[in-house]
Design an enzyme around this catalytic site. Structure first.
Site, PDB file in Angstrom:
ATOM      1  N   GLY A  16       8.350  10.652  -2.682  1.00 55.21           N
ATOM      2  CA  GLY A  16       7.629   9.812  -3.300  1.00 55.21           C
ATOM      3  C   GLY A  16       8.164   8.848  -4.537  1.00 55.21           C
ATOM      4  O   GLY A  16       7.482   8.633  -5.377  1.00 55.21           O
ATOM      5  N   SER A  97      13.396  12.431   0.907  1.00 57.87           N
ATOM      6  CA  SER A  97      13.426  11.320   0.017  1.00 57.87           C
ATOM      7  C   SER A  97      13.869  11.763  -1.636  1.00 57.87           C
ATOM      8  O   SER A  97      14.844  12.373  -1.696  1.00 57.87           O
ATOM      9  CB  SER A  97      12.290  10.333   0.174  1.00 57.87           C
ATOM     10  OG  SER A  97      12.160   9.195  -0.408  1.00 57.87           O
TER      11      SER A  97
END
Length: 481
Positions: A16, A97
């Site tokens: 995120g 990520s």
């Protein structure tokens, strides 16, 4: 599980962009992964945005609070996981990520945390991108955020804060400033001016071991160096899996392109200059592969529908895809694999066309009428790993896709148990003269044929050794201002 037997443990760190997300999000539901793989799965939360990563040396704010939270969670697992049937000696950390970036930091850059886990899995870590490591970079981020903080608190743009003043601000004021500073439109604007590469993302960890001269610092080195060996100790390389999705660059470039009404050639030039400096920007744009210019707007050929108004956007997507993700990940793996005490490393590329729609991003959604433009975008492997395709809107899951999900889940849990993903995988090796790197292609098979065929050597297909290995961070230094 036999009586008294302790199971391997997998600790998931969510992504995120260090700005949003939570370990409780539906597509991280670990019920299936734990049950099918006979492992204990732990998810965690950590402070995000300004609350997690604001560093201001003048105010003695060292940042990295979110990474400290992760270490506290790993320490909790080490002390308590046996009570849940887990083996504290068999902990694997994995993430996607920003979560993969976090895993890379724990693996390569935080030597004092080496005893908290034995292996890692990184999904879509842009390892080519450095973290802020200079006082000037950290100061610049604080000055930019302070402008939004002044506005949110009703003060003039040039207002000042001391530590007590910051602590006295209402949480809602900090969140308002954070939302403005972290907004994608603001990030896109920073991308399209000559911003140092380390400061492109609004919030990230910093290499505090270089910014602050203190024994209490946490992060000692850039993860792309492979593993840390220096004054603060040595973090011996641990076994790990690392992989990227075939079309990582598409999502980010689509969002930037949409936010700017089309990336212009001038903006693309500023992007390359900010990332690599003027001389290297020319090397990237002018790089030729035969008759092809893969990183020049003039070399993009027929444009896909989502970049139809911007050949510069198509070139930007290739730069993000090849430099930051694919070559960054595997050139760093080259360094570890070539070490005398190299651990087993396994590499993959997820190349499966989408079967679910990406909200507001048609570039990452199924296009049945245009099969040559199906993209395996950033984060699209996650519902396969967790077998949570229904949670992301896949109302019908073809048999082949269901099999792929089960197979990937087994690969992940097998690695946590045996430090080997299982049949069909071979340990990664540093870039060879022939024979490939043994990077595993994950797809149902149909996604790796025709117009979207993966090259026999993905490193070669992304110009990793021909270009990117000769540029920062793997050769020379990035511009700093």
């Amino acid at each position: 599980m036999a009586r008294g037997q302790r199971l391997p443990v997998m600790v998931f760190i969510h992504g995120g962009a260090f700005v949003f997300g939570a370990g409780s999000m539906p597509y991280y539901d670990s019920t299936w992964l734990a049950a099918s793989g006979n492992v204990v799965v732990v998810t965690l939360n950590y402070r995000l945005g300004a609350l997690g990563f604001l560093a201001a040396p003048q105010l003695s704010l060292t940042g990295n609070f979110g990474i400290q939270d992760q270490r506290q969670a790993l320490s909790w697992v080490a002390r308590n996981i046996a009570a849940f049937g887990g083996d504290p000696a068999k902990v694997t950390i994995f993430g996607e990520s920003a979560g993969a970036m976090s895993v890379g930091l724990h693996l390569f850059s935080i030597p004092q945390g080496a005893g908290l886990f034995r292996a890692g899995i990184m999904e879509s870590n842009p390892l080519g991108v450095p973290y802020p490591s200079l006082r000037s970079q950290v100061d610049a981020k604080w000055r930019q955020f302070r402008k939004d903080l002044c506005a949110a608190s009703g003060q003039p743009e040039g207002c000042a804060f001391d530590l007590a003043g910051l602590r006295a601000l209402p949480l809602a004021t900090v969140e308002t400033a954070d939302a403005a500073y972290s907004a994608f439109a603001a990030t896109a604007q920073r991308l399209l001016v000559a911003t140092p590469i380390a400061n492109v993302l609004p919030w990230t960890p910093i290499i505090d071991g270089q910014v602050f001269a203190s024994g209490s610092t946490l992060i000692q080195s850039q993860p792309y160096q492979g593993f840390y060996s220096g004054p603060a100790g040595t973090a011996a390389p641990k076994p790990y899996m690392i992989g990227v999705n075939r079309d990582e660059g598409v999502l980010f470039t689509y969002l930037v392109n949409a936010a700017t009404d089309g990336i212009t050639p001038l903006e693309y030039g500023a992007l390359l200059t900010g990332l690599f400096g003027p001389a290297n920007a020319l090397r990237v744009a002018g790089f030729a592969r035969g008759l092809s210019l893969p990183y020049s707007p003039l070399g993009q050929g027929a444009l896909p529908p989502w970049f139809a108004n911007s050949a510069s956007a198509a070139a930007t997507s290739r730069v993000f895809n090849d430099f930051a993700f694919r070559c960054g990940s595997f050139l760093a793996a080259d360094r570890v694999a070539a070490a005398a005490n190299a651990p087993p490393i396994y590499g993959y590329i997820f190349a499966q066309a989408p079967i679910f729609a990406s909200p507001k991003v048609p570039a990452c959604s199924p296009l049945p009428s245009q099969p040559g433009f199906q993209n395996a975008c950033h984060e699209f492997e996650l519902p396969y790993v967790f077998n949570s395709l229904a949670a992301v809107g896949a109302t019908t899951v073809p048999v082949a896709n269901a099999r792929l999900s089960r197979r990937m889940g087994r690969n992940w849990t097998n690695f946590a148990r045996e430090l080997d993903p299982g049949p069909g995988w071979a340990a990664y090796r540093a870039t060879p003269l022939s024979g490939g790197n043994r990077i595993r292609i994950l797809s149902t098979g149909s996604a790796a044929t025709g117009a979207l065929a993966m090259p026999a050597d993905p490193m070669n297909g992304s110009n990793c050794t021909a270009l990117w290995a000769k540029l920062p961070p793997f050769a020379g230094s990035f511009p700093t201002d």
